[in-house]
Design an enzyme around this catalytic site. Structure first.
Site, mmCIF file in Angstrom:
data_model
loop_
_atom_site.group_PDB
_atom_site.id
_atom_site.type_symbol
_atom_site.label_atom_id
_atom_site.label_comp_id
_atom_site.label_asym_id
_atom_site.label_seq_id
_atom_site.Cartn_x
_atom_site.Cartn_y
_atom_site.Cartn_z
ATOM 1 N N CYS A 113 11.904 -11.589 16.378
ATOM 2 C CA CYS A 113 11.847 -12.911 17.046
ATOM 3 C C CYS A 113 12.730 -12.967 18.295
ATOM 4 O O CYS A 113 12.561 -13.859 19.126
ATOM 5 C CB CYS A 113 12.247 -14.004 16.081
ATOM 6 N N HIS A 249 15.048 -19.926 19.347
ATOM 7 C CA HIS A 249 13.845 -19.487 18.629
ATOM 8 C C HIS A 249 13.442 -20.593 17.642
ATOM 9 O O HIS A 249 14.274 -21.114 16.904
ATOM 10 C CB HIS A 249 14.146 -18.181 17.889
ATOM 11 N N ASN A 279 6.219 -20.898 13.190
ATOM 12 C CA ASN A 279 7.141 -19.856 13.654
ATOM 13 C C ASN A 279 6.298 -18.706 14.221
ATOM 14 O O ASN A 279 5.661 -17.974 13.469
ATOM 15 C CB ASN A 279 8.004 -19.390 12.475
HETATM 16 O O1 UT7 Z 1 11.925 -16.277 12.429
HETATM 17 C C1 UT7 Z 1 12.771 -15.368 11.838
HETATM 18 C C2 UT7 Z 1 13.959 -16.002 11.244
HETATM 19 N N1 UT7 Z 1 13.602 -16.752 10.059
HETATM 20 C C3 UT7 Z 1 14.186 -17.895 9.804
HETATM 21 O O2 UT7 Z 1 14.980 -18.366 10.573
HETATM 22 C C4 UT7 Z 1 13.855 -18.590 8.493
HETATM 23 C C5 UT7 Z 1 15.110 -19.190 7.899
HETATM 24 N N2 UT7 Z 1 14.898 -19.854 6.622
HETATM 25 C C6 UT7 Z 1 14.196 -20.992 6.491
HETATM 26 O O3 UT7 Z 1 13.630 -21.533 7.412
HETATM 27 C C7 UT7 Z 1 14.225 -21.650 5.122
HETATM 28 O O4 UT7 Z 1 15.154 -20.996 4.313
HETATM 29 C C8 UT7 Z 1 12.831 -21.665 4.405
HETATM 30 C C9 UT7 Z 1 11.892 -22.621 5.108
HETATM 31 C C10 UT7 Z 1 12.267 -20.264 4.372
HETATM 32 C C11 UT7 Z 1 13.029 -22.173 2.970
HETATM 33 O O5 UT7 Z 1 13.635 -23.457 2.981
HETATM 34 P P1 UT7 Z 1 14.917 -23.753 2.081
HETATM 35 O O6 UT7 Z 1 15.245 -25.173 2.257
HETATM 36 O O7 UT7 Z 1 15.976 -22.743 2.407
HETATM 37 O O8 UT7 Z 1 14.351 -23.557 0.638
HETATM 38 P P2 UT7 Z 1 14.896 -22.620 -0.514
HETATM 39 O O9 UT7 Z 1 14.506 -21.220 -0.283
HETATM 40 O O10 UT7 Z 1 16.339 -22.921 -0.750
HETATM 41 O O11 UT7 Z 1 14.062 -23.175 -1.744
HETATM 42 C C12 UT7 Z 1 14.260 -24.536 -2.236
HETATM 43 C C13 UT7 Z 1 13.188 -24.805 -3.288
HETATM 44 C C14 UT7 Z 1 12.989 -23.645 -4.275
HETATM 45 O O12 UT7 Z 1 12.702 -24.202 -5.540
HETATM 46 P P3 UT7 Z 1 13.859 -24.289 -6.659
HETATM 47 O O13 UT7 Z 1 14.339 -22.878 -6.867
HETATM 48 O O14 UT7 Z 1 14.908 -25.186 -6.094
HETATM 49 O O15 UT7 Z 1 13.117 -24.867 -7.845
HETATM 50 C C15 UT7 Z 1 11.759 -22.955 -3.747
HETATM 51 O O16 UT7 Z 1 11.057 -22.270 -4.754
HETATM 52 O O17 UT7 Z 1 11.925 -24.990 -2.635
HETATM 53 C C16 UT7 Z 1 10.960 -24.136 -3.253
HETATM 54 N N3 UT7 Z 1 9.963 -23.780 -2.257
HETATM 55 C C17 UT7 Z 1 8.848 -24.487 -2.060
HETATM 56 N N4 UT7 Z 1 8.372 -25.596 -2.636
HETATM 57 C C18 UT7 Z 1 7.205 -26.073 -2.198
HETATM 58 C C19 UT7 Z 1 10.002 -22.747 -1.382
HETATM 59 N N5 UT7 Z 1 8.895 -22.765 -0.608
HETATM 60 C C20 UT7 Z 1 8.172 -23.843 -1.010
HETATM 61 C C21 UT7 Z 1 6.948 -24.390 -0.590
HETATM 62 N N6 UT7 Z 1 6.505 -25.503 -1.201
HETATM 63 N N7 UT7 Z 1 6.206 -23.856 0.424
#
Ligand code: UT7
Length: 323
Positions: A113, A249, A279
């Site tokens: 990225c 980004h 993204n």
């Molecule tokens: O471009 C390259 C660089 N990449 C980035 O900068 C990405 C950086 N990371 C992010 O943008 C975020 O971490 C994500 C969007 C990938 C995830 O968001 P988050 O708020 O960090 O969620 P999380 O991984 O902490 O997950 C929270 C909850 C989990 O459930 P539990 O364990 O709390 O029950 C996940 O399983 O949200 C759940 N979850 C979803 N729920 C519904 C994860 N993805 C989804 C989804 N729909 N699509």
């Protein structure tokens, strides 16, 4: 010593728009979760027979239409991509051929990225060195081809798109002092599987898919980018109040909000492309600039701090004064 001047910009996305509702049908997710946790409302996916080189050609054609420039005498083509049509020939060589350019140097650059920013900084370097005078820097990504559509944590994030910039030798440049950096210790936090049997001792499948530890990358991005924001301002001798636009980004709206909270820079002067395009990896910064130009938000003379970050882990940025 010649200075580097951005003289034109263009963009392209595929035709097929994918809404958040689509993902409700294929994984356990909701429109509400995607918008509240990422800010993304829609993204575009390439056709099966449409590749990064096709989007790259369209982005350069858009740039030519917008600015009336010619690419016939470009002497270096740099394409940032993590999704080349194939490893060889490069997307850059395909561009050179398809746009009927002269015998320009051409190669692909893999910095995920942050790749567009690596390309801009590299273009400035070769122009200052005197080895090239007209450099075409393109970021083109078809991430939908390496998206794991069974993984709800990542499939909702990515979109396809391309951006192009022409950077020329000039008496008065508009590209400031840049930064390029990496932290390879985070390589296992964001990668495309299927190229190696083992990564850090862990077996990986031969199915090419993006794998991401979102939470770890999120924290790293906020900490490192807040630090790089301050470093770039200091390096270019600019005060925060003098900065017109911050263009990081576009991965997640909450990352942008957190960097703004950390640095004290207003969110309403931060440009994004994730709401309408998802993204798009290294294409996200030129897409954000083109979108803001089309909305007449960026004016001539504005200062823009561009900052990319991504898999590697990599980061790179610079300051530009809009033409
Ligand atoms: O471009 C390259 C660089 N990449 C980035 O900068 C990405 C950086 N990371 C992010 O943008 C975020 O971490 C994500 C969007 C990938 C995830 O968001 P988050 O708020 O960090 O969620 P999380 O991984 O902490 O997950 C929270 C909850 C989990 O459930 P539990 O364990 O709390 O029950 C996940 O399983 O949200 C759940 N979850 C979803 N729920 C519904 C994860 N993805 C989804 C989804 N729909 N699509």
């Amino acid at each position: 010593m010649a200075e580097a001047r951005i003289t034109a910009i263009g963009m392209a996305v595929p035709e097929t728009k994918i809404t958040n509702r689509y993902f409700e049908k294929i994984v356990d997710t909701t429109e509400e979760w995607i918008v509240s946790r990422t800010g993304i409302q829609e993204r575009y996916h390439a056709r099966p027979d449409e590749y990064s080189s096709d989007l790259a050609v369209r982005a350069v054609e858009d740039m030519i239409r917008r600015y009336g420039v010619s690419v016939k005498d470009v002497d270096l083509v740099i394409v940032s991509t993590v999704t080349p049509d194939q490893p060889m020939p490069s997307v850059a060589c395909r561009l050179q051929y398809r746009l009927d350019m002269g015998p320009a140097g051409a190669f692909d650059l893999y910095a995920a990225c942050a790749g567009m920013m690596y390309g801009i900084n590299l273009a400035k370097g070769v122009i200052a060195a005197g080895s090239h005078r007209k450099v075409l820097v393109v970021a083109s990504e078809t991430l939908s081809k390496v998206t794991d559509f069974t993984d709800r944590t990542s499939c909702v994030l990515f979109g396809d798109g391309a951006g192009a910039m022409l950077i020329e030798a000039a008496e008065k440049g508009n590209v400031g002092f840049g930064i390029t950096g990496s932290d390879g210790s985070g390589g296992a936090d964001l990668y495309i599987s299927g190229y190696a049997d083992f990564i850090d001792g862990q077996p990986v499948t031969h199915n090419r898919k993006i794998v991401q530890n979102g939470r770890k990358v999120f924290k790293w991005a906020v900490n490192t980018m807040s630090e790089m924001f301050e470093k770039l301002l200091a390096q270019n001798d600019l005060k925060k109040e003098e900065l017109s636009w911050f263009v990081p980004h576009s991965a997640n709206l909450r990352i942008l909000e957190a960097i703004c909270a950390e640095t004290g820079f207003p969110l309403d002067r931060t440009l994004e492309s994730l709401v309408n395009y998802g993204n798009t990896s290294s294409a996200s910064i030129p897409l954000a600039i083109c979108q803001a130009l089309d909305q007449s938000r960026i004016k001539s003379g504005d200062t823009l701090l561009l900052l990319g970050f991504g898999g590697g882990l990599t980061y790179s940025g610079t300051l530009i004064r809009w033409m």
